[in-house]
Design a protein around this motif. Structure first.
Motif, short mmCIF file in Angstrom:
data_model
loop_
_atom_site.label_atom_id
_atom_site.label_comp_id
_atom_site.label_asym_id
_atom_site.label_seq_id
_atom_site.Cartn_x
_atom_site.Cartn_y
_atom_site.Cartn_z
N ALA A 230 78.03 82.37 28.20
CA ALA A 230 77.26 82.52 29.26
C ALA A 230 76.55 81.18 29.45
CB ALA A 230 75.93 83.81 29.52
N LEU A 233 79.14 78.28 29.92
CA LEU A 233 78.85 78.07 31.61
C LEU A 233 78.15 77.15 32.02
CD1 LEU A 233 81.54 81.69 31.78
CD2 LEU A 233 82.16 78.91 32.13
N THR A 234 77.04 78.20 31.79
CA THR A 234 75.59 77.36 32.15
C THR A 234 75.89 75.70 31.97
OG1 THR A 234 74.51 79.29 31.88
CG2 THR A 234 73.35 77.40 32.86
N ALA A 237 77.83 74.10 34.42
CA ALA A 237 77.76 73.87 35.55
C ALA A 237 76.40 73.10 35.94
CB ALA A 237 76.87 75.67 35.40
N GLN A 238 75.68 72.84 35.12
CA GLN A 238 74.24 71.30 34.82
C GLN A 238 75.29 70.32 35.41
OE1 GLN A 238 71.38 72.96 31.67
NE2 GLN A 238 70.68 74.13 33.04
N ALA A 252 78.74 78.91 37.34
CA ALA A 252 77.54 79.19 36.99
C ALA A 252 77.41 81.07 37.53
CB ALA A 252 76.65 78.95 37.97
N ALA A 255 78.77 82.68 34.64
CA ALA A 255 77.28 83.15 33.26
C ALA A 255 76.57 84.11 33.97
CB ALA A 255 77.16 81.81 33.27
N ASN A 256 76.16 84.39 34.76
CA ASN A 256 75.43 85.14 35.32
C ASN A 256 75.74 86.79 35.91
OD1 ASN A 256 74.16 86.82 38.65
ND2 ASN A 256 73.10 85.33 37.50
N ARG A 259 75.38 87.56 31.97
CA ARG A 259 74.35 87.54 30.90
C ARG A 259 73.58 87.86 32.22
NH1 ARG A 259 72.51 84.38 26.84
NH2 ARG A 259 70.59 85.61 27.04
N ALA A 265 71.16 80.76 33.90
CA ALA A 265 72.34 80.44 34.44
C ALA A 265 71.73 81.71 36.03
CB ALA A 265 73.29 81.93 33.72
N ALA A 269 72.66 79.14 38.77
CA ALA A 269 73.76 79.69 40.08
C ALA A 269 73.01 80.23 41.62
CB ALA A 269 74.51 81.50 40.09
N ASP A 419 72.19 77.62 21.89
CA ASP A 419 71.24 79.30 22.52
C ASP A 419 70.57 79.01 21.05
OD1 ASP A 419 70.88 80.82 23.85
OD2 ASP A 419 71.87 81.99 23.06
#
Length: 532
Positions: A230, A233-234, A237-238, A252, A255-256, A259, A265, A269, A419
């Motif tokens: 997640a 992937l976030t 997406a950024q 996104a 990822a959502n 989580r 995320a 999204a 993270d």
């Protein structure tokens, strides 16, 4: 156990055979070289068994004599090897305990008794002894030698990786970790270092593949793998939000899905969905994340989901969020900000004060100061609220390794750990003040009531030549003023002729912060002084 049973079975079978022959008498005749030998069947059987046993014994003796040189040499070789392994074991224990001298001694002893090509652990013991002695160059040479041996290659890469980490050469450390990860993906240290390298270079797809490999080899649990996916992937997406919105939206949403309570995320999204006019799905994602954990970025994006909405519509959306998460400071602050934009100052003030009661923080006081300035323009109250904001605990922010950031980032800027950012209050100001009533917004400021008629200042003339003239009691009572006279050394020394002598009163102790009167400046004072 099986051999014992087999032996007993053979003995039992022989016993049964001899018993069977004893019950059945007979004779056996043997003719050899013109002679005839006649014996009973039982004696013949015993003779055959004796001959077989004798042959076996003779064969064993001949074999033992033939193999005696090899047996003797093997005995000494095994004894030498046992001594070498004992020295190797003692040396490894000494290296683990930090005894470099004993480790080096046992290393030399083990090298004499066992060849290093037969036992690779001797090379490891030599490298450990060099590290304990501070000979890092020699240790690195030993680790580089291990790279030529397929059995010791991973151990050599591990040693070189640790040495590079000690020297602070992160590029070399990641190089060795990458080679180890290519050979053995199940190595946690190699995978973690390679993951940091990939995320530091922004290779999110490579990092996702590595996380999948860690998950398949069960290096990390399923929940931890989903959390890392997640985050990656976030971040992806950024990175693609402007160049490839469709790929960013796919990453996104994935990822959502992994989580739903992860605010970054959910925000990215929903932002991509709002850009494609899918307001309903984006709002649903934000509502789910808000129910899990309220976040100001979620509230800001949710209230401004439609750019053309009026301020009252945004206020209603903020109130909808408040209904989903009641009795929470972020809910009250979201409504207060929307009410301030809508110029609903009573609602804004009420929600801001409610947020302060639930969670006293800097941002709530600043918002209350903005409300006060917009509604009344009272600069005194505004300054009072700003001073409280300075003394209040800080607002929550994204914190990683001591770094405070307004925006979330996938990796720590200090250590490169994935993270690492957490949403929490920074540790610069801890807790609340003891005088909590002073910070309450409704607390009344204590004031001192001024007298209706200002009191006259008592001025007393000092006459060094004679006693000070004092007003009579009746006159003082008529004037309504207290009869107060100073008692000092001058007044004590000047005594009326018909009066009794009075002992001088000891001077009152000065307060710690009272500088007192300089004796050199006492004569420079005017003749009159003010009592109050």
């Amino acid at each position: 156990m099986i051999r014992i049973l087999l032996f007993l079975a053979v003995v039992f079978a022989l016993g049964l055979g001899f018993a069977w022959l004893a019950d059945r008498p007979g004779e056996m005749v043997v003719t050899f070289s013109g002679y005839q030998y006649q014996v009973s069947l039982m004696v013949a059987a015993v003779a055959v068994v004796a001959v077989v046993a004798a042959v076996m014994i003779v064969w064993w003796l001949l074999k033992a004599l033939w193999n005696s040189p090899y047996t003797i040499s093997r005995y000494f070789r095994v004894r030498r090897r046992d001594r070498g392994y004992q020295a190797l074991s003692t040396g490894m224990i000494a290296a683990g305990a930090g005894d470099g001298a004993l480790a080096r001694k046992k290393t030399k002893e083990a090298a004499k008794l066992i060849r290093s090509d037969q036992e690779p652990l001797i090379q490891l013991l030599e490298a450990q002894a060099s590290l304990l002695e501070g000979d890092h160059e020699g240790a690195r040479e030993k680790f580089e030698t291990m790279l030529d041996d397929s059995e010791m290659r991973l151990l050599g890469l591990r040693g070189l990786y640790l040495e590079a980490e000690r020297l602070g050469d992160r590029n070399a450390a990641r190089h060795y970790a990458g080679r180890a990860a290519a050979m053995a993906p199940q190595l946690a240290w190699a995978a973690e270092s390679t993951l940091e390298d990939l995320t530091g270079r922004g290779d999110w797809d490579g990092a996702l593949k590595l996380v999948e490999a860690q998950k398949s080899t069960r290096q990390i649990e399923r929940d931890a793998a989903n959390r890392r996916r997640a985050v990656l992937l976030t971040a992806k997406a950024q990175a693609l939000i402007d160049s490839d919105p469709n790929a960013a939206k796919t990453a996104a949403l994935e990822a959502n899905r992994l989580r739903p309570d992860f605010a970054p995320a959910a925000v990215i999204a929903a932002k991509l969905l709002f850009r494609q006019n899918d307001v309903r799905k984006g709002a649903k994602i934000l509502e789910t994340a808000w129910k899990a954990e309220p976040h100001p970025e979620i509230a800001e994006l949710y209230t401004h989901a439609r750019p053309g909405d009026a301020v009252l519509d945004r206020l209603n959306r903020a109130k909808k969020l408040q209904e989903m998460k009641k009795n929470h400071a972020e809910s009250s602050l979201a409504v207060a900000r929307a009410a301030l934009d809508a110029h609903d100052f009573s609602t804004a003030r009420k929600e801001a004060e409610a947020a302060i009661r639930m969670d006293r923080r800097e941002g709530a006081y600043l918002l209350l100061a903005d409300i006060e300035e917009a509604e009344t323009g009272d600069q005194g109250k505004v300054r009072q609220l700003l001073s409280k904001a300075v003394r209040a605990p800080g607002d929550p922010a994204w914190v990683a390794d001591g770094v405070v950031s307004e925006r979330w980032a996938p990796v720590s800027p200090i250590t490169g750990k994935l993270d690492a950012f957490e949403w929490r209050a920074p540790m610069e100001r801890l807790g609340q003040f003891i005088d909590s009533d002073e910070d309450a917004p409704d607390a009344a400021v204590p004031t001192i009531a001024a007298p209706t008629k200002p009191a006259k200042e008592n001025v007393i003339e000092l006459n060094p030549a004679g006693p000070a003239e004092r007003p009579t009691t009746a006159a003082a009572s008529e004037s309504g003023e207290d009869d107060v006279a100073p008692v000092n050394a001058t007044a004590s020394a000047t005594v009326p002729p018909d009066g009794d002598a009075v002992e001088p009163v000891e001077e009152m102790a000065r307060l710690p912060d009272d500088p007192g009167v300089d004796p050199d400046e006492e004569d420079q004072k005017p003749r009159k002084f003010r009592l109050f």
